[in-house]
Every structure is written in C-alpha cells, then in structure tokens.
Scaffold this motif. Sequence first.
Motif, PDB file in Angstrom:
ATOM      1  N   LEU A   1       8.309  -8.317   6.445  1.00 57.35           N
ATOM      2  CA  LEU A   1       9.526  -6.682   6.560  1.00 57.35           C
ATOM      3  C   LEU A   1       9.906  -6.219   5.696  1.00 57.35           C
ATOM      4  N   ARG A   2       9.487  -7.770   4.341  1.00 57.12           N
ATOM      5  CA  ARG A   2      10.515  -7.447   3.557  1.00 57.12           C
ATOM      6  C   ARG A   2       9.699  -6.448   2.499  1.00 57.12           C
ATOM      7  N   VAL A   3       8.467  -7.367   2.600  1.00 53.94           N
ATOM      8  CA  VAL A   3       7.715  -6.421   1.805  1.00 53.94           C
ATOM      9  C   VAL A   3       7.018  -4.685   2.440  1.00 53.94           C
ATOM     10  N   VAL A   4       6.924  -5.160   3.827  1.00 53.06           N
ATOM     11  CA  VAL A   4       7.305  -3.046   4.273  1.00 53.06           C
ATOM     12  C   VAL A   4       7.837  -2.716   3.960  1.00 53.06           C
TER      13      VAL A   4
ATOM     14  N   ALA B   1      -7.484 -14.752   6.635  1.00 53.08           N
ATOM     15  CA  ALA B   1      -7.976 -14.946   5.581  1.00 53.08           C
ATOM     16  C   ALA B   1      -7.180 -13.663   5.024  1.00 53.08           C
ATOM     17  N   TYR B   2      -6.219 -12.634   3.666  1.00 48.83           N
ATOM     18  CA  TYR B   2      -5.681 -12.117   3.196  1.00 48.83           C
ATOM     19  C   TYR B   2      -7.028 -11.391   2.138  1.00 48.83           C
ATOM     20  N   ASN B   3      -6.905  -9.847   1.994  1.00 47.74           N
ATOM     21  CA  ASN B   3      -6.924  -9.364   1.032  1.00 47.74           C
ATOM     22  C   ASN B   3      -6.277  -7.403   0.140  1.00 47.74           C
TER      23      ASN B   3
ATOM     24  N   ALA C   1       1.042  -8.028  -6.515  1.00 47.85           N
ATOM     25  CA  ALA C   1       1.498  -9.031  -6.517  1.00 47.85           C
ATOM     26  C   ALA C   1       2.780  -9.532  -4.693  1.00 47.85           C
ATOM     27  N   GLU C   2       3.192  -9.303  -4.738  1.00 45.04           N
ATOM     28  CA  GLU C   2       4.313 -10.375  -3.345  1.00 45.04           C
ATOM     29  C   GLU C   2       3.080  -9.360  -1.673  1.00 45.04           C
ATOM     30  N   LEU C   3       2.279  -8.437  -1.747  1.00 46.48           N
ATOM     31  CA  LEU C   3       1.694  -8.588  -0.386  1.00 46.48           C
ATOM     32  C   LEU C   3       0.854 -10.017  -0.603  1.00 46.48           C
ATOM     33  N   GLN C   4       0.088  -9.882  -2.014  1.00 41.89           N
ATOM     34  CA  GLN C   4      -0.522 -11.795  -2.310  1.00 41.89           C
ATOM     35  C   GLN C   4       0.472 -12.834  -1.839  1.00 41.89           C
ATOM     36  N   LYS C   5       1.294 -12.841  -1.536  1.00 44.40           N
ATOM     37  CA  LYS C   5       2.234 -14.263  -1.347  1.00 44.40           C
ATOM     38  C   LYS C   5       2.175 -14.191   0.235  1.00 44.40           C
TER      39      LYS C   5
ATOM     40  N   PHE D   1      -4.792   2.451  -1.472  1.00 38.75           N
ATOM     41  CA  PHE D   1      -4.470   0.799  -1.776  1.00 38.75           C
ATOM     42  C   PHE D   1      -5.061   0.479  -0.214  1.00 38.75           C
ATOM     43  N   GLY D   2      -5.718  -0.750  -0.385  1.00 35.40           N
ATOM     44  CA  GLY D   2      -5.630  -0.809   0.722  1.00 35.40           C
ATOM     45  C   GLY D   2      -5.174  -2.538   1.491  1.00 35.40           C
ATOM     46  N   ILE D   3      -4.881  -2.989   2.483  1.00 38.64           N
ATOM     47  CA  ILE D   3      -5.179  -4.025   2.845  1.00 38.64           C
ATOM     48  C   ILE D   3      -5.663  -4.764   3.974  1.00 38.64           C
TER      49      ILE D   3
END
Length: 127
Positions: A98-101, A60-62, A46-50, A76-78
């Motif tokens: 960096l916060r999500v990392v 593009a982001y998946n 959820a945080e990555l999707q933001k 898991f993949g990004i």
Amino acid sequence: CQSSLKHLRDDNRPLQLILTVMGIRHVVVVKWSEGVTPDQVEAIQAELQKLPSLISNILAYNVGADLNAVAGNADFGITADFATISDFQVYASHPEHLRVVAMMKPLIAQRSAVQVKLSAPGGHASS
C-alpha cells in the motif's frame, strides 16, 4: 531434474511449492501521466523490487518498463505470482504494498489489472 531446479528465489523458497500449487498471476499495466521523469520511474521500480523480500507469499515478481515492441502499449508492467487468491489478497492489503501504491498513484494516468489462473506446464490451464 528437481535437483537442478532446487530453488527459485533468493530467499531459497523451494521450487517444489510452485510445481505442486499452480496458483494465480496478478498482472498490472500502467500509463504514466505526462511529465513523469525516468528518475521517478526508477524510484518506483526500486521500491516495487523490494516487495518480494518484505511479503513472503510472493512466489515470483517482475516489474519493468515496456520494451516498446508494439506501439500503443502501456508504459510499465508488474506481474506477481501467488499460490492462492488468499495469498494475493494478503499482498494487496499489505502495508508495504500500500505504501508503494500510494507513491505510484499521483504518477499514473491509467491503470489496468487482472488476476489469472497460472497454466500448467505445457500451456494447459490447471484445474
């Protein structure tokens, strides 16, 4: 044809940008540490999707869990597409990224990443 493909993203960034600049793709795969729960993975996802709404140079982001189609894959993949390496570097050092990392690091047993040139339509590398 362009009119039927007018926009790629929710923020209405024109598809034409991607058609004129092939760019690069950042790919990350992770294996979670033992004991990481589905709720923790969902929170990370959820945080990555933001991030695309917070970092404007992401084209593009998946993100998501492995589909378990092949034994031994990562968990898991990004993937993230950018017009230039400079755009990728802005993303990589962006405070929200960096916060999500920082949220992810304690949960990761193994991480691999690569940045590759996007292929031109038809699968041939662009120059």
